[in-house]
Enzyme design. Structure first.
Site, short mmCIF file in Angstrom:
data_model
loop_
_atom_site.label_atom_id
_atom_site.label_comp_id
_atom_site.label_asym_id
_atom_site.label_seq_id
_atom_site.Cartn_x
_atom_site.Cartn_y
_atom_site.Cartn_z
CG ASP A 1 -11.23 15.44 -15.15
OD1 ASP A 1 -10.52 14.84 -15.98
OD2 ASP A 1 -12.20 14.91 -14.58
NE ARG B 1 -2.85 0.31 3.36
CZ ARG B 1 -2.12 0.58 4.45
NH1 ARG B 1 -1.48 1.73 4.55
NH2 ARG B 1 -2.03 -0.30 5.44
CE1 TYR C 1 -17.68 10.60 -15.58
CE2 TYR C 1 -17.13 10.78 -13.26
CZ TYR C 1 -17.53 10.02 -14.34
OH TYR C 1 -17.77 8.69 -14.18
C1 LIG Z 1 -14.61 8.76 -16.10
C2 LIG Z 1 -14.25 10.12 -15.66
C3 LIG Z 1 -13.95 10.40 -14.33
C4 LIG Z 1 -14.06 9.37 -13.23
O1 LIG Z 1 -13.12 8.36 -13.38
P1 LIG Z 1 -13.33 6.83 -12.90
O2 LIG Z 1 -12.08 6.18 -13.35
O3 LIG Z 1 -14.56 6.32 -13.59
O4 LIG Z 1 -13.51 6.87 -11.43
C5 LIG Z 1 -13.56 11.69 -14.01
N1 LIG Z 1 -13.49 12.66 -14.94
C6 LIG Z 1 -13.79 12.43 -16.23
C7 LIG Z 1 -13.69 13.55 -17.22
C8 LIG Z 1 -14.17 11.16 -16.64
O5 LIG Z 1 -14.48 10.95 -17.92
#
Ligand SMILES: *Cc1c(COP(=O)(O)O)cnc(C)c1O
Length: 386
Positions: free
Chosen positions: A178, A52, A105
């Site tokens: 993001d 971990r 998202y």
């Molecule tokens: C899919 C997605 C997430 C979340 O990611 P996971 O791997 O499904 O937890 C966050 N931001 C964007 C833009 C995504 O497309």
């Protein structure tokens, strides 16, 4: 020796991927061991103690990710949302506020609203292309974090990272981007002034729809130490096979993104003006309001596009269900083309909120199949709408 001046793909293929010194294996082995033998108490070989806290396969991925985003640190997690959760817990304290684009998202919005909301974290969503509105919202909420996504999902809105970073920093907020849709190959948020990059590596970075994962990437040493502590102490780490699959996917990221972008551009151009299509959302089209900004901020326009069907919800459903090469499924960024109906699939969690998506919208994740087959598939499904 691979260094920072090497090109993107050279770093994607080599950083963190040194061959195994004992066997010469060109691909480093996947380290499944959960624990590491000590040469006397506390005397660790290579710093590894327990899986971990540290694992060589995860470290390889983290070095690769940091290099590609031009960052000093990367932390890999079991999912994109686990990465977001760890970052937000490292940064926020009860009473703090998050300012977020109104098209992020859906799961990010749900995480902050429903999980962090219970810990007295405030949330405001707003349109990020109005810079004055952002400036005044930062001032009135005292937001600790400005969270944005560009291009956004599913309307492909393009946000000016450099301009927002300047405004947010003037009011002391941390800027989180993001970068899942663009990937570090097409867009480098840290170089544009952002503080932290978030990835769902499940999408383009893994690239083959076979591994869930996420990452936090940043250069600030003090914040990195906190995120690293959350990764270790809360423990939502990526497993060794997941990390290895993600690393393998990333090695081909640049060639994949070039092809995703070229094919999405071809589809967007072909669909614009089709009588059954009211509107095409793709930043590569000159008609897109974010086109010039995307051209400045990104290397290319990516593999995602959305359509608004002229026939509304019924046409959107029939179109999605009539495709034969595109599979109807959640997610994006894999080699196979996918079609998604956001209002009932990816964005179901934001129905009834400011982030709600029109039921006439269809989102396409354009894969790496032959573009002629993708064009023919889209045309046959549109033709059957009548
Ligand atoms: C899919 C997605 C997430 C979340 O990611 P996971 O791997 O499904 O937890 C966050 N931001 C964007 C833009 C995504 O497309």
């Amino acid at each position: 020796m691979i260094h920072d001046d090497h090109g993107f793909s050279t770093r994607a293929i080599h950083v963190g991927q040194e061959f195994d010194p004992t066997t010469g294996a060109v691909i480093p082995p996947v380290h499944f061991s959960t624990t590491y033998a000590q040469d006397g108490i506390g005397n660790l070989r290579g710093g590894y103690e327990y899986g971990r806290g540290g694992n060589p396969t995860r470290d390889s991925l983290q070095k690769q990710l940091a290099s590609l985003e031009g960052a000093s640190h990367a932390f890999s997690f079991a999912s994109g949302l686990a990465a977001e959760d760890a970052l937000l817990r490292a940064v926020l304290r009860p009473g703090d506020h998050v300012l977020m684009g109104n098209d992020v998202y859906g799961g990010t919005h749900r995480l902050v609203r429903r999980i962090f909301g219970d810990w007295n974290i405030g949330l405001t969503t707003l349109e990020l292309d109005d810079l004055e509105a952002v400036r005044s919202a930062l001032a009135s909420t005292g937001a600790r974090v400005l969270w944005l996504e560009t291009p956004s999902n599913p309307l492909m809105k393009v946000t000016d990272v450099a301009a927002l970073a300047e405004i947010a920093h003037a009011s002391g907020a941390l800027v989180v981007v993001d970068n899942t849709f663009a990937t570090p190959y097409l867009q480098q948020p840290l170089a544009l002034g952002a503080d932290v990059v978030i990835h769902s590596t499940t999408k383009y970075l893994g690239g083959h729809s076979d591994v869930i994962g996420g990452a936090v990437v940043l250069s600030d040493d003090a914040l990195a130490e906190k995120v690293g502590f959350h990764q270790f102490a809360a423990g939502a780490v990526s497993g060794p096979l997941d990390a290895w699959l993600t690393t393998r996917g990333i090695k081909t990221l640049a060639v994949r993104m070039d092809r995703h972008s070229a094919s999405a551009h071809a589809l967007a151009s072909a669909l614009e003006g089709h009588p059954a299509v009211a509107r095409v959302y793709y930043p590569g089209l000159p008609s897109h309001p974010g086109h010039d900004l995307a051209a400045r901020q990104m290397r290319d326009f990516g593999g995602m596009l959305s359509l608004e069907l002229a026939g509304g919800a019924a046409a959107a459903r029939a179109f999605a269900e009539g495709l034969r090469v595109f599979s109807l499924a959640e997610s994006l960024g894999g080699v196979e083309s996918l079609v998604n109906y956001p209002s009932e699939m990816t964005h179901a969690s934001v129905r009834g909120t400011a982030l709600e998506v029109s039921d006439a919208i269809i989102r396409l994740s354009v894969g790496l199949e032959d573009v002629e087959d993708l064009l023919a598939d889209v045309r046959q499904s549109l033709a059957r709408l009548g």
